[in-house]
Design an enzyme around this catalytic site. Sequence first.
Site, PDB file in Angstrom:
ATOM      1  N   ASN A 170     -49.274 -29.219  13.881  1.00 48.40           N
ATOM      2  CA  ASN A 170     -47.823 -29.092  14.083  1.00 48.40           C
ATOM      3  C   ASN A 170     -47.325 -29.800  15.339  1.00 48.40           C
ATOM      4  O   ASN A 170     -46.184 -30.263  15.382  1.00 48.40           O
ATOM      5  CB  ASN A 170     -47.465 -27.603  14.160  1.00 48.40           C
ATOM      6  N   LYS A 228     -44.383 -40.587  11.637  1.00 50.03           N
ATOM      7  CA  LYS A 228     -44.479 -39.631  10.533  1.00 50.03           C
ATOM      8  C   LYS A 228     -44.855 -40.334   9.220  1.00 50.03           C
ATOM      9  O   LYS A 228     -45.533 -39.736   8.375  1.00 50.03           O
ATOM     10  CB  LYS A 228     -43.167 -38.850  10.391  1.00 50.03           C
ATOM     11  N   ASP A 232     -54.530 -29.478  24.200  1.00 51.48           N
ATOM     12  CA  ASP A 232     -53.663 -30.660  24.308  1.00 51.48           C
ATOM     13  C   ASP A 232     -54.227 -31.695  23.346  1.00 51.48           C
ATOM     14  O   ASP A 232     -55.329 -32.211  23.551  1.00 51.48           O
ATOM     15  CB  ASP A 232     -53.673 -31.189  25.752  1.00 51.48           C
ATOM     16  N   TYR A 292     -40.631 -42.471  16.265  1.00 50.18           N
ATOM     17  CA  TYR A 292     -40.818 -41.167  15.605  1.00 50.18           C
ATOM     18  C   TYR A 292     -40.975 -41.334  14.088  1.00 50.18           C
ATOM     19  O   TYR A 292     -41.925 -40.814  13.495  1.00 50.18           O
ATOM     20  CB  TYR A 292     -39.629 -40.258  15.916  1.00 50.18           C
TER      21      TYR A 292
HETATM   22  N1  LIG Z   1     -37.206 -29.752  14.379  1.00 47.40           N
HETATM   23  C1  LIG Z   1     -37.054 -30.524  13.306  1.00 47.40           C
HETATM   24  O1  LIG Z   1     -35.940 -30.696  12.784  1.00 47.40           O
HETATM   25  C2  LIG Z   1     -38.237 -31.191  12.685  1.00 47.40           C
HETATM   26  C3  LIG Z   1     -38.033 -31.897  11.496  1.00 47.40           C
HETATM   27  C4  LIG Z   1     -39.114 -32.521  10.894  1.00 47.40           C
HETATM   28  C5  LIG Z   1     -40.372 -32.421  11.468  1.00 47.40           C
HETATM   29  N2  LIG Z   1     -40.546 -31.717  12.628  1.00 47.40           N
HETATM   30  C6  LIG Z   1     -41.903 -31.645  13.172  1.00 47.40           C
HETATM   31  O2  LIG Z   1     -42.262 -30.285  13.337  1.00 47.40           O
HETATM   32  C7  LIG Z   1     -43.220 -30.168  14.403  1.00 47.40           C
HETATM   33  C8  LIG Z   1     -42.756 -29.103  15.378  1.00 47.40           C
HETATM   34  O3  LIG Z   1     -41.547 -29.555  15.974  1.00 47.40           O
HETATM   35  P1  LIG Z   1     -40.460 -28.588  16.619  1.00 47.40           P
HETATM   36  O4  LIG Z   1     -39.157 -29.032  16.107  1.00 47.40           O
HETATM   37  O5  LIG Z   1     -40.871 -27.174  16.488  1.00 47.40           O
HETATM   38  O6  LIG Z   1     -40.545 -29.089  18.153  1.00 47.40           O
HETATM   39  P2  LIG Z   1     -40.658 -28.318  19.539  1.00 47.40           P
HETATM   40  O7  LIG Z   1     -39.868 -27.059  19.519  1.00 47.40           O
HETATM   41  O8  LIG Z   1     -40.355 -29.352  20.556  1.00 47.40           O
HETATM   42  O9  LIG Z   1     -42.206 -27.923  19.597  1.00 47.40           O
HETATM   43  C9  LIG Z   1     -43.182 -28.913  19.688  1.00 47.40           C
HETATM   44  C10 LIG Z   1     -44.492 -28.258  20.010  1.00 47.40           C
HETATM   45  O10 LIG Z   1     -45.491 -29.282  20.118  1.00 47.40           O
HETATM   46  C11 LIG Z   1     -46.147 -29.086  21.358  1.00 47.40           C
HETATM   47  N3  LIG Z   1     -46.760 -30.312  21.862  1.00 47.40           N
HETATM   48  C12 LIG Z   1     -46.186 -31.483  22.199  1.00 47.40           C
HETATM   49  N4  LIG Z   1     -47.107 -32.336  22.651  1.00 47.40           N
HETATM   50  C13 LIG Z   1     -48.295 -31.694  22.595  1.00 47.40           C
HETATM   51  C14 LIG Z   1     -49.617 -32.039  22.928  1.00 47.40           C
HETATM   52  N5  LIG Z   1     -49.941 -33.239  23.449  1.00 47.40           N
HETATM   53  N6  LIG Z   1     -50.605 -31.137  22.708  1.00 47.40           N
HETATM   54  C15 LIG Z   1     -50.314 -29.925  22.205  1.00 47.40           C
HETATM   55  N7  LIG Z   1     -49.075 -29.512  21.900  1.00 47.40           N
HETATM   56  C16 LIG Z   1     -48.079 -30.399  22.096  1.00 47.40           C
HETATM   57  C17 LIG Z   1     -45.092 -28.536  22.306  1.00 47.40           C
HETATM   58  O11 LIG Z   1     -45.677 -27.965  23.452  1.00 47.40           O
HETATM   59  P3  LIG Z   1     -44.863 -27.796  24.843  1.00 47.40           P
HETATM   60  O12 LIG Z   1     -44.028 -26.546  24.710  1.00 47.40           O
HETATM   61  O13 LIG Z   1     -45.948 -27.695  25.849  1.00 47.40           O
HETATM   62  O14 LIG Z   1     -44.000 -29.010  25.008  1.00 47.40           O
HETATM   63  C18 LIG Z   1     -44.468 -27.516  21.362  1.00 47.40           C
HETATM   64  O15 LIG Z   1     -45.261 -26.367  21.286  1.00 47.40           O
HETATM   65  C19 LIG Z   1     -43.333 -31.567  15.018  1.00 47.40           C
HETATM   66  O16 LIG Z   1     -44.465 -32.223  14.500  1.00 47.40           O
HETATM   67  C20 LIG Z   1     -42.063 -32.255  14.551  1.00 47.40           C
HETATM   68  O17 LIG Z   1     -42.183 -33.648  14.509  1.00 47.40           O
HETATM   69  C21 LIG Z   1     -39.514 -31.105  13.250  1.00 47.40           C
END
Ligand SMILES: NC(=O)c1ccc[n+]([C@@H]2O[C@H](COP(=O)([O-])OP(=O)(O)OC[C@H]3O[C@@H](n4cnc5c(N)ncnc54)[C@H](OP(=O)(O)O)[C@@H]3O)[C@@H](O)[C@H]2O)c1
Length: 242
Positions: free
Chosen positions: A88, A169, A61, A165
Amino acid sequence: MNDVTVALVTGANKGIGYEIARGLGAAGATVLVGARDAARGATAAEKLSAEGIVAVPVELDVTDPVSVSAAAARVEREYGRLDILVNNAGVLLERGQKPSRTPVEALILTYATNVYGVVAVTNAMLPLLRASAAGRIVNLSSGLGSLALTSDPDNFYSTAPLLAYNSSKSALNAITVSYANELRDTPIKVNAADPGYCATDLNGHSGPRTPAQGAAAAIRLATLPADGPTAGFFSEDGAEPW
Ligand SMILES: NC(=O)c1ccc[n+]([C@@H]2O[C@H](COP(=O)([O-])OP(=O)(O)OC[C@H]3O[C@@H](n4cnc5c(N)ncnc54)[C@H](OP(=O)(O)O)[C@@H]3O)[C@@H](O)[C@H]2O)c1
């Protein structure tokens, strides 16, 4: 200790992080599947293992200092070094309210993961990355963190009113450059990746890209050759404006 690349991906139990772990594992790395929930991490690692990937769940975490130092101690004990760190794990806690209606609490909670969590994990893992011949750090940023894109009224990103958010970033981009500058005289490269707008739990699966497409930029930055860039911000298509 052997020569297999050891990679840690935070928040790798689902979404883009899972696909980054999958891509790095398919390329031959031993992937440490960071997950704040042990059961979710174990399930993800099992799925990756079923594909022939060497995947090891690591409870982590990023907001919990005890969890972060325990994870670093475990990597030290079991591998003695870390070759790739992908920061990530991230959260998007707002649901479209205007900046003027965003409580400070939303920034505090968002920054705890997206900003302070990255610093905590990076600092804890840095001695292990220094022990690698070619350490790589990749921070998952976003086009929404780009001041160049979000300040352009003709750009779609300028319409996303996500004060906490987006600014988290932007801060992450600054943090990426700070670490890259500190580490310029080492083999370690530090870059930020923009995955593009991907369908994941983070955004209610609203993005047009797949998590695997979103993973591509980070995988490339995690496996850069010795003459690759540092202190950069890249999408799958190339350099992204800050
Ligand atoms: N999706 C997009 O369009 C997008 C665009 C630009 C950037 N991003 C970035 O890409 C990254 C991944 O996002 P995603 O879209 O794949 O989101 P996601 O499906 O919601 O996955 C987020 C991951 O982060 C984990 N997490 C959250 N808080 C945490 C903590 N305190 N300690 C450890 N793990 C934690 C979550 O764990 P749990 O399953 O336990 O919640 C999950 O494994 C993020 O940094 C996001 O900002 C995403």
